[in-house]
Design a protein around this motif. Structure first.
Motif: not given
Length: 799
Positions: A697-702, A789-799
């Motif tokens: 899911d969006n938070r779990s990786v096997l 002014e930089e409290k935005k986030f970037l979700d970088v996912e690796q496969e």
């Protein structure tokens, strides 16, 4: 007589030079940089043909923010660019014959609305010219130290002695931040085991290093690049973990990063408690009717502390200065019990029974510091870099050994000793890269390294209450090495797609060793050698919009013996075996030829030949005519020809399931002299490796990774098949700040092997196993204090 090129080479060159397609596709280059004209590395590019929405091109930029596509002349495309910490870019482009280059300026992320999330997929591995870039993000979550990250990297093999291999069965050189520290394999393995896994930014694998690199990388180079402050504001993480096999391991550490815009700070502190065991069961033939049977069990408990600090100043738009320092402290208390039986084969009777116990305890301390400067000459990649680094290490080991005989008659003898060594290392280098707009690059530089090593060993024997000096093991040895080098190489792109790189490296080697005790002996090597390098690259065809590119590489390299291989100090293993260096070792030279193919900048195939002269390797010799005493050392034996083949396949990243699957075949043939007699030895080895992830899911990786090696080989030891399968499951909590990872290493307990050596007068078989099957958990909590002014986030996912 001049030799004609072989059919394989002729066919390849025909394909390489003649596989041009006469279509209307043209090469279009893209480049993305920020407002400071700094390249935006590894940005993701996506192009969609407006006339055919099924025609989609995706690719990641290189470290200079550059990427190329083969597009239809006159075609119209929708372009989307995404990158970490920058706003996405959406543009429409028209491919015209008079414009084959596009440049874009990335806007910082803080100018977009609160709460917007940008997701990008980072490839696990990516080819950049002559090196493979590994992003270790998922590997880090399932590792407790840097050494385990290397072990789990697909395509890298690590043996039980800490050597790291790429394509060849010759060990690779290991660098930290591009610095070759001239350390032994054991010392480098210790350093990597102390390194926190989340301190690693990327791993660069260079199978055939160019003239820019030291010529000593005969087995290639593995460069571990450590993180610096990369995000604006204060960020960091706290991590802890434990693993249980027969014995338990534990680790805890903290990492801090602070980027103020003009200054980047990075700090790491970690503690590791390690314990491991190894069992080696051996049968060695003494004579026609006698056999030595040994069962050795060794436990390796120890503690390690590691700390590092770096700071980078952006002095102005042109100059950058970096200072870094690190320190390691280790203590150990190894204990070994070795049961020895001398058997008479014809009657299966025991005529000698003894138990040998050895305790090695001590500590080591090392620390280093360095400065690096970078001057950006222009905005297209020209730069001048300078680096200096000094390092000091010292080791002290105490050994106590005792042998108790129960037959043929009870008696005992023993001894003790102390071994001290110190090492000082300096390296300084300067590199200049000049790039011109007509696809021409010139690189030149010089380097000097100085290594000083001193060893002092005092040993005593004790029998019947009498303690005497052991002159055979008492030793004084001093070694100094100075290597000076100069290189020049140039790169030119012809007809938009044929890349030619020619280079040469001149190295002056000065090696001086002197043994003061037990006898005053010395050796010296002073020589200057030239190491050429040729690199040729060209696209072959396109398969479903993916570019198929071929590479042809030649290089000459040298492998110099290290201080541990030259030191004649005799280390006591048991009453039948001693380990010692060989101060008469000479350097070996290798000519490497490789053809490899990549698809969309990801390697898929490689064929190569390593032709080595004056090869030196680990050998076992009999110490006397009775054949009861043996010693393990190194010696120059003759020549070796190694043929290798490598294939890797992968699903493109971005989906729920990702897999890398590869295979490698190595065939070695040795010709030379062993114990004064002709030597001829051949063996082929198959290896398979894989790395797989399944996003639950969006938070779990096997994750699953592993390898298997059939009919293995380690120097002249013939190994049975062995391998390892590792599993991990990680889950994110508390807005993805907390990551908990469950780990299983070598879950099938297959990382063990039988071995056989039959060379000269040595005939032995055995079995080797260690505490490799372990189950555990890693916990990591990430935190950050960013500017408002930089409290935005970037979700970088690796496969």
């Amino acid at each position: 007589m001049k030799q004609k090129p072989g059919p394989s080479l002729t066919i390849f060159l025909f394909l390489l030079m003649g596989f041009n397609t006469y279509s209307q596709d043209i090469t279009v280059s893209f480049k993305i940089a920020n407002k400071k004209k700094e390249p935006v590395a590894y940005a993701s590019f996506r192009l969609v043909n407006r006339n055919d929405s099924n025609q989609v091109f995706t690719r990641s930029a290189d470290s200079l923010g550059k990427v190329k596509f083969e597009l239809k002349k006159g075609g119209q495309y929708d372009l989307t660019i995404t990158a970490a910490n920058y706003q996405p870019i959406d543009k429409g482009i028209l491919v015209r014959g008079d414009q084959s280059q596009f440049q874009f300026v990335a806007e910082p992320l803080e100018k977009i609305m609160e709460g917007v999330v940008v997701r990008s997929r980072k490839p696990l591995m990516k080819q950049e010219e002559d090196k493979l870039i590994i992003d270790p993000e998922n590997l880090v979550a399932a590792s407790s130290n840097g050494y385990e990250v290397i072990e789990k990297t697909p395509g890298l093999f690590v043996d039980q002695d800490g050597n790291i291999y790429i394509s060849s069965l010759t060990p690779a050189s290991v660098q930290i931040n591009g610095r070759d520290l001239k350390m032994s394999a054991a010392d480098m393995a210790t350093m990597l085991k102390n390194l926190p896994p989340n301190a690693i930014q990327k791993i660069e694998v260079v199978k055939t290093p160019s003239a820019r690199y030291d010529a000593s990388g005969g087995g290639g180079i593995v460069n571990v690049v450590l993180k610096k402050g990369v995000k604006i504001g204060m960020t960091g993480s706290v991590n802890t973990g434990w693993q249980q096999g027969k014995y338990g391991n534990g680790n805890i550490g903290v990492s801090l990063n602070n980027n103020t815009g003009k200054r980047n700070y990075n700090f790491n502190l970690s503690y590791n408690r390690r314990n491991n065991y190894e069992r080696i069961y051996t049968d060695r033939i003494f004579a026609t009717d006698s056999l030595l049977r040994q069962d050795a069990n060794t436990v390796y408990p120890g503690n390690a502390f590691y700390s590092s600090f770096s700071i980078t100043w952006q002095l102005n738009k042109k100059w950058e200065l970096t200072y870094d320092a690190e320190g390691n402290y280790n203590n150990f208390n190894n204990r070994s019990n070795n049961l020895n039986l001398l058997l008479k084969n014809s009657t299966n009777s025991i005529f000698s029974n003894s138990l040998n116990t050895v305790n090695n305890h001590g500590h080591s301390l090392s620390y280093g510091t360095g400065f690096e400067t970078k001057y950006k000459i222009d905005s297209i990649g020209s730069e001048w870099t300078n680096d200096t680094y000094i390092r000091h290490s010292e080791d002290e080991g105490n050994q106590v050994f005792l042998t108790n005989y129960s037959s043929p008659q009870p008696f005992s003898f023993g001894g003790d000793g102390i071994n001290k060594s110190s090492r000082n290392f300096f390296t300084g280098r300067s590199d200049l890269k000049l790039k011109w707009k007509k696809k021409v690059t010139l690189e030149t530089g010089l380097q000097s390294t100085i290594l000083g090593f001193k060893n002092h060993a005092d040993y005593y024997r004790e029998q019947s209450g009498t303690r005497t000096k052991d002159n055979a093991r008492t030793n004084r040895f001093e070694y100094n090495q100075n290597i000076n080098s100069l290189y020049l190489q140039g790169t030119k792109t012809f007809n938009k797609d044929l890349v030619l790189k020619l280079g040469a490296r001149l190295e002056n080697t000065n090696m001086d060793g002197r043994q003061l005790v037990p006898g005053d002996t010395s050796f010296a090597i002073h020589r200057t050698d030239l190491f050429p390098y040729i690199y040729l690259s060209k696209p072959l065809m396109k398969i479903m919009s993916y570019e198929l590119r071929a590479y042809l590489v030649y290089r000459r390299s040298i492998r110099r013996p290290g201080y541990d291989q030259l030191n004649p100090y005799a280390r006591y293993v048991d009453q039948y075996l001693t380990e010692t260096g060989n101060p008469a070792l000479r350097p070996q030279f290798t000519n490497n030829y490789e053809v490899n193919v990549s698809v969309d900048e990801r390697p898929i195939l490689a064929f190569g030949l390593n032709d080595t002269k004056d090869i030196f390797t680990n050998v076992v010799y009999q110490a006397d005519s009775s054949r009861s005493q043996a010693y393990r050392t190194y010696d120059n034996l003759g020549t070796n020809k190694e043929l290798y083949f490598r294939a890797i396949g992968a699903l493109p990243p971005g989906g729920k399931y990702f897999i890398v699957l590869g295979t490698q075949y190595n065939h070695n043939h040795y010709e030379g002299i062993y114990e004064g007699k002709p030597l001829s030895f051949s063996r082929g080895t198959w290896s398979f490796f894989t790395y797989q992830t399944l996003r639950l899911d969006n938070r779990s990786v096997l994750s699953l990774n592993g390898f298997v090696r059939f009919r293995g080989q380690q120097q002249f030891y013939e190994l049975s098949s062995f391998g390892a399968l590792n599993l991990s499951l990680n889950r994110k909590f508390i807005k993805d700040k907390l990551i908990i990872t469950l780990i299983g290493n070598d879950i099938l307990r297959t990382n063990k092997n039988d071995f056989l050596i039959r060379q000269g007068s040595v005939n032995a078989t055995g079995f080797r196993i260690s505490d490799s099957r372990r189950f555990g958990m890693n916990i990591r909590y990430a935190f950050g204090v960013k500017k408002k002014e930089e409290k935005k986030f970037l979700d970088v996912e690796q496969e």
